[in-house]
Design a protein around this motif. Structure first.
Motif, PDB file in Angstrom:
ATOM      1  N   ARG A 157      -0.658 -16.302   8.166  1.00 30.69           N
ATOM      2  CA  ARG A 157      -0.977 -17.666   8.312  1.00 30.69           C
ATOM      3  C   ARG A 157      -1.205 -17.526   9.850  1.00 30.69           C
ATOM      4  O   ARG A 157      -2.018 -18.513  10.596  1.00 30.69           O
ATOM      5  CB  ARG A 157      -0.210 -18.738   7.767  1.00 30.69           C
ATOM      6  N   SER A 158      -0.295 -17.174  10.627  1.00 37.98           N
ATOM      7  CA  SER A 158      -0.333 -17.451  11.934  1.00 37.98           C
ATOM      8  C   SER A 158      -0.944 -16.246  12.780  1.00 37.98           C
ATOM      9  O   SER A 158      -1.504 -16.456  14.018  1.00 37.98           O
ATOM     10  CB  SER A 158       1.123 -17.494  12.644  1.00 37.98           C
ATOM     11  N   LEU A 159      -1.330 -15.243  12.110  1.00 39.50           N
ATOM     12  CA  LEU A 159      -2.142 -14.233  13.280  1.00 39.50           C
ATOM     13  C   LEU A 159      -3.655 -13.763  12.702  1.00 39.50           C
ATOM     14  O   LEU A 159      -4.164 -12.990  13.287  1.00 39.50           O
ATOM     15  CB  LEU A 159      -1.275 -12.859  13.033  1.00 39.50           C
ATOM     16  N   GLU A 160      -4.164 -14.426  11.684  1.00 36.17           N
ATOM     17  CA  GLU A 160      -5.404 -14.356  11.248  1.00 36.17           C
ATOM     18  C   GLU A 160      -5.911 -12.916  11.141  1.00 36.17           C
ATOM     19  O   GLU A 160      -6.928 -12.344  11.722  1.00 36.17           O
ATOM     20  CB  GLU A 160      -6.437 -14.956  12.102  1.00 36.17           C
ATOM     21  N   PRO A 161      -5.003 -11.973  10.139  1.00 33.30           N
ATOM     22  CA  PRO A 161      -5.427 -10.574  10.089  1.00 33.30           C
ATOM     23  C   PRO A 161      -6.865 -10.380   9.352  1.00 33.30           C
ATOM     24  O   PRO A 161      -7.226 -10.951   8.747  1.00 33.30           O
ATOM     25  CB  PRO A 161      -4.374 -10.132   9.412  1.00 33.30           C
ATOM     26  N   GLU A 162      -7.173  -9.101   9.528  1.00 32.94           N
ATOM     27  CA  GLU A 162      -8.427  -8.485   9.089  1.00 32.94           C
ATOM     28  C   GLU A 162      -8.168  -7.995   7.831  1.00 32.94           C
ATOM     29  O   GLU A 162      -8.808  -8.289   6.624  1.00 32.94           O
ATOM     30  CB  GLU A 162      -8.850  -7.535   9.884  1.00 32.94           C
ATOM     31  N   ILE A 163      -6.982  -7.567   7.534  1.00 30.54           N
ATOM     32  CA  ILE A 163      -6.456  -6.968   6.208  1.00 30.54           C
ATOM     33  C   ILE A 163      -5.174  -7.446   5.892  1.00 30.54           C
ATOM     34  O   ILE A 163      -4.147  -7.318   6.893  1.00 30.54           O
ATOM     35  CB  ILE A 163      -6.400  -5.248   6.206  1.00 30.54           C
ATOM     36  N   VAL A 164      -4.896  -7.813   4.702  1.00 27.10           N
ATOM     37  CA  VAL A 164      -3.511  -7.959   4.099  1.00 27.10           C
ATOM     38  C   VAL A 164      -3.231  -7.251   2.858  1.00 27.10           C
ATOM     39  O   VAL A 164      -4.163  -7.467   2.051  1.00 27.10           O
ATOM     40  CB  VAL A 164      -3.145  -9.538   3.856  1.00 27.10           C
ATOM     41  N   ALA A 165      -2.385  -6.367   2.951  1.00 31.04           N
ATOM     42  CA  ALA A 165      -2.164  -5.332   1.503  1.00 31.04           C
ATOM     43  C   ALA A 165      -0.785  -5.098   1.319  1.00 31.04           C
ATOM     44  O   ALA A 165       0.138  -5.071   2.226  1.00 31.04           O
ATOM     45  CB  ALA A 165      -2.956  -4.160   2.101  1.00 31.04           C
ATOM     46  N   LEU A 166      -0.434  -5.370  -0.039  1.00 30.29           N
ATOM     47  CA  LEU A 166       1.055  -5.260  -0.480  1.00 30.29           C
ATOM     48  C   LEU A 166       0.820  -3.939  -1.373  1.00 30.29           C
ATOM     49  O   LEU A 166       0.362  -3.614  -2.242  1.00 30.29           O
ATOM     50  CB  LEU A 166       1.359  -6.034  -1.337  1.00 30.29           C
ATOM     51  N   GLY A 167       1.648  -2.747  -0.819  1.00 30.41           N
ATOM     52  CA  GLY A 167       1.614  -1.533  -1.449  1.00 30.41           C
ATOM     53  C   GLY A 167       2.881  -1.654  -2.239  1.00 30.41           C
ATOM     54  O   GLY A 167       3.936  -1.876  -1.899  1.00 30.41           O
ATOM     55  N   THR A 168       2.688  -1.126  -3.630  1.00 32.87           N
ATOM     56  CA  THR A 168       3.797  -1.345  -4.713  1.00 32.87           C
ATOM     57  C   THR A 168       3.791  -0.053  -5.233  1.00 32.87           C
ATOM     58  O   THR A 168       3.229   0.759  -5.196  1.00 32.87           O
ATOM     59  CB  THR A 168       3.539  -2.636  -5.782  1.00 32.87           C
ATOM     60  N   ALA A 169       4.820  -0.092  -6.453  1.00 34.73           N
ATOM     61  CA  ALA A 169       4.869   1.341  -7.278  1.00 34.73           C
ATOM     62  C   ALA A 169       4.103   1.213  -8.509  1.00 34.73           C
ATOM     63  O   ALA A 169       4.118   1.775  -9.289  1.00 34.73           O
ATOM     64  CB  ALA A 169       6.277   1.386  -7.618  1.00 34.73           C
ATOM     65  N   VAL A 170       3.177  -0.017  -8.676  1.00 31.54           N
ATOM     66  CA  VAL A 170       2.303  -0.160  -9.801  1.00 31.54           C
ATOM     67  C   VAL A 170       0.820  -0.097  -9.074  1.00 31.54           C
ATOM     68  O   VAL A 170       0.474  -0.625  -7.955  1.00 31.54           O
ATOM     69  CB  VAL A 170       2.391  -1.177 -10.743  1.00 31.54           C
ATOM     70  N   ASP A 171      -0.219  -0.110  -9.976  1.00 34.63           N
ATOM     71  CA  ASP A 171      -1.660  -0.028  -9.566  1.00 34.63           C
ATOM     72  C   ASP A 171      -2.458  -1.271  -9.154  1.00 34.63           C
ATOM     73  O   ASP A 171      -3.486  -1.491  -8.701  1.00 34.63           O
ATOM     74  CB  ASP A 171      -2.621   0.357 -10.738  1.00 34.63           C
ATOM     75  N   GLY A 172      -1.614  -2.517  -9.367  1.00 30.87           N
ATOM     76  CA  GLY A 172      -1.963  -3.751  -8.941  1.00 30.87           C
ATOM     77  C   GLY A 172      -1.412  -4.880 -10.338  1.00 30.87           C
ATOM     78  O   GLY A 172      -0.215  -4.684 -10.679  1.00 30.87           O
ATOM     79  N   VAL A 173      -2.319  -6.072 -10.146  1.00 36.72           N
ATOM     80  CA  VAL A 173      -1.800  -7.055 -11.378  1.00 36.72           C
ATOM     81  C   VAL A 173      -2.151  -6.377 -12.744  1.00 36.72           C
ATOM     82  O   VAL A 173      -3.457  -6.141 -12.872  1.00 36.72           O
ATOM     83  CB  VAL A 173      -2.102  -8.373 -11.155  1.00 36.72           C
TER      84      VAL A 173
END
Ligand code: IPE
Length: 252
Positions: A157-173
């Motif tokens: 919210r404060s830095l306006e990134p180009e990419i936001v990504a969450l790496g988890t132990a599963v393939d996604g939702v």
């Protein structure tokens, strides 16, 4: 100004969440190597895994203040942070640890204020800030847990990134056994009941908690990815701008 990328690596990827303070060193080294080649503008956040959740649960930190628990939980996640920072350094990156306890105030478990000006400066000067899920002072209950996911959305919210990504132990939702290519706010009632808790001890909400954070962010116009960081090469691809896993989409 350098374009910012925010990447979180979940505690389940870096640790065995069922055994106290068990770091998966091979995974940490691989992840550090993948990150090192793509670390321009990167802010890395990592989860706590068995380095924070178990202490937080043992001291019931989510329910009540334990002064001893604040110290023990923080020290534990700092130990994991140290392992991640050192692995990044060995891989050729220029990491710098940033501890949320020292720059964040919560109210009712949510970030009320966090100093963030330093991050733009750090990435402009070629440093890679490495934050982590942490314990933090909470105005309404003394102390609380700030998850890496909450840190990611606050920073986004404060830095306006180009990419936001969450790496988890599963393939996604995952819904009905399949990875969803994208999820929007209106999908939550249908898929919500299938979103399980994380394996092992987790005080911050597993996949459901993650998705709720990211849908709030999407409501504000910032989309993000949930992908599998246990698969070699995925972090590099995502930091290179590829779409992988599930895209948490802004409303059409
Ligand atoms: C939790 O952080 C922080 C503490 C319990 C101290 P996260 O919620 O980001 O950790 P993971 O990714 O679930 O392990």
């Amino acid at each position: 100004m350098t374009e910012i990328k925010i990447l979180k690596i979940g505690g389940s990827v870096l640790t065995d969440k069922t055994v106290l303070e068990s770091a998966k060193m091979e995974a940490i080294e691989r992840i550090a190597a993948e990150i090192a080649g793509h670390d321009s503008g990167l802010i890395l956040v990592h989860g706590a895994g068995s380095f924070g959740h178990i202490h937080a649960k043992n001291y019931s930190l989510v329910e009540r203040l334990s002064r001893e628990g604040v110290l023990e939980t923080h020290r534990s996640v700092v130990r994991l942070n140290d392992l991640v920072v050192e692995a990044l350094r060995r891989a050729g990156s220029s990491p710098v640890p940033v501890h949320p306890l020292s720059c964040t105030i919560l109210r009712d478990g949510r970030i009320e204020a966090m100093q963030t000006d330093q991050f733009g400066e750090m990435v402009d000067w070629g440093l890679v800030p490495v934050l982590h899920g942490d314990v933090a002072v909470d105005r309404s209950r003394g102390a609380g847990i700030v998850s890496g996911d909450q840190l990611v959305t606050h920073l986004a919210r404060s830095l306006e990134p180009e990419i936001v990504a969450l790496g988890t132990a599963v393939d996604g939702v995952i819904f009905n056994g399949k990875v969803l290519a994208e999820v929007k706010r209106e999908d939550l009632p249908e898929i919500g009941s299938e979103l399980g808790p994380s394996a092992g001890v987790d005080v911050t909400g597993g996949m459901r908690g993650k998705l709720e954070e990211l849908l709030d962010l999407a409501d504000e116009g910032i989309s993000s990815l949930i992908f599998n960081a246990e698969k070699a090469g995925m972090i590099e691809r995502v930091l290179g701008g590829e779409r992988a896993g599930t895209l948490v989409e802004v409303k059409a």
